[in-house]
Design an enzyme around this catalytic site. Structure first.
Site, PDB file in Angstrom:
ATOM      1  N   CYS A  76       0.873  -1.177   0.000  1.00 28.01           N
ATOM      2  CA  CYS A  76       0.000   0.000   0.000  1.00 28.01           C
ATOM      3  C   CYS A  76       0.911   1.227   0.000  1.00 28.01           C
ATOM      4  O   CYS A  76       1.749   1.368   0.908  1.00 28.01           O
ATOM      5  CB  CYS A  76      -0.857  -0.033   1.266  1.00 28.01           C
ATOM      6  N   CYS A 187      -1.078   3.832  -6.518  1.00 28.76           N
ATOM      7  CA  CYS A 187      -1.908   3.206  -5.475  1.00 28.76           C
ATOM      8  C   CYS A 187      -2.135   1.784  -5.934  1.00 28.76           C
ATOM      9  O   CYS A 187      -2.423   1.553  -7.126  1.00 28.76           O
ATOM     10  CB  CYS A 187      -3.237   3.945  -5.342  1.00 28.76           C
TER      11      CYS A 187
HETATM   12  N1  DGL Z   1      -4.000   0.722  -1.847  1.00 31.43           N
HETATM   13  C1  DGL Z   1      -3.625   1.889  -1.158  1.00 31.43           C
HETATM   14  C2  DGL Z   1      -2.386   2.532  -1.775  1.00 31.43           C
HETATM   15  O1  DGL Z   1      -1.630   1.889  -2.449  1.00 31.43           O
HETATM   16  C3  DGL Z   1      -4.559   2.919  -0.679  1.00 31.43           C
HETATM   17  C4  DGL Z   1      -6.004   2.944  -0.816  1.00 31.43           C
HETATM   18  C5  DGL Z   1      -6.648   3.666   0.345  1.00 31.43           C
HETATM   19  O2  DGL Z   1      -6.851   3.014   1.356  1.00 31.43           O
HETATM   20  O3  DGL Z   1      -6.936   4.857   0.213  1.00 31.43           O
HETATM   21  O4  DGL Z   1      -2.157   3.703  -1.564  1.00 31.43           O
END
Ligand code: DGL
Length: 260
Positions: A76, A187
């Protein structure tokens, strides 16, 4: 004491990290993985840095102490920017990787790069991204584009269609006349909507994400620590979610097997 038979824990605020998990499993099919999505607390991208850090540290502590994870992937971007430095201080002995927007390959892909970086508002506001942007801003034109609401499409299993296209047009249209050469998916949720993003961006824009690089770095760190599983072992993936809604696990498995 970590053992090579212990699992690797992969963490995200929700389903997005599955895009990174897919690369890890294809690179290391012999390893066992635990994938955890914190869908109850998602989106992380709209929270304060303190809240994201506290949630991330809490979950990683659980993997290391309760699940005997031998290695950690923070799949993430938002959680990486908020917590990876602190996690390395807390667990210096644990092989640990994070993710960051793949700006470097996007910059190196052509002579005059013009790059749109799509990510959460939190990721784009953090020092980690600002430093990365600064590192390349003399070689490329970089447009950071916060995408509040985009991860929610993936969390609901909406990977294409009119509603998503309309949302993306609203965000992306102001940049489409700027001769973009690349789009960085900053993301881990966004690779699941890559096709729709590519459709809107058009055929001349290359799309980048950092999943394969992260998977390679994880393998390198696990092997450097002498923790690589035997090649004869047939690995497995267990999916966990902070939500007790069984549909979440179903969607995680669907995304894991989907073609992105
Ligand atoms: N998947 C997450 C990232 O790579 C973030 C998504 C979220 O929770 O806002 O930033």
């Amino acid at each position: 004491m970590a053992d090579k038979n212990d699992p690797i824990a992969v963490f995200d605020s929700g389903m997005g990290g599955i895009s990174v998990l897919k690369e890890m499993v294809s690179l290391m099919p012999e390893e066992d993985f635990i994938y955890f999505g914190d869908s109850v607390n998602a989106p992380y991208g709209m929270k304060s840095v303190e809240d994201v850090r506290a949630l991330t540290i809490d979950h990683i502590r659980y993997f290391i102490k309760e699940q005997s994870a031998k290695a950690i992937a923070v799949a993430c971007n938002t959680a990486t920017s908020a917590a990876v430095k602190k996690l390395r201080e807390l667990y210096p002995e644990v092989p640990l990787v994070g993710v960051e927007p793949a700006i470097k390959p996007a910059v190196n892909s052509c002579a005059h790069p013009k790059i749109l970086v799509m990510a959460t508002p939190r990721t784009l506001a953090e020092e980690k991204f600002l430093n990365l942007e600064h590192l390349y801003d003399s070689q490329a034109v970089i447009y950071p584009l916060p995408c509040p609401g985009l991860m929610e499409f993936v969390e609901q299993g909406i990977l294409s269609g009119e509603q998503l296209e309309e949302y993306l047009h609203n965000l992306m249209d102001p940049y489409l006349g700027k001769d973009l050469t690349g789009i960085v998916l900053g993301c881990t949720h966004y690779p699941f909507v890559r096709r729709t993003i590519a459709k809107i961006a058009g055929p001349n824009v290359e799309i980048f994400d950092g999943s394969l690089g992260t998977a390679r770095e994880l393998r390198r760190r696990i092997h450097a620590a002498g923790l690589g599983q035997s090649q004869e072992h047939k690995g497995k993936v267990d999916f966990l979610n902070s939500s007790d809604d069984p549909k979440k696990i179903e969607l995680m498995e669907y995304l894991f097997h989907s073609d992105i």
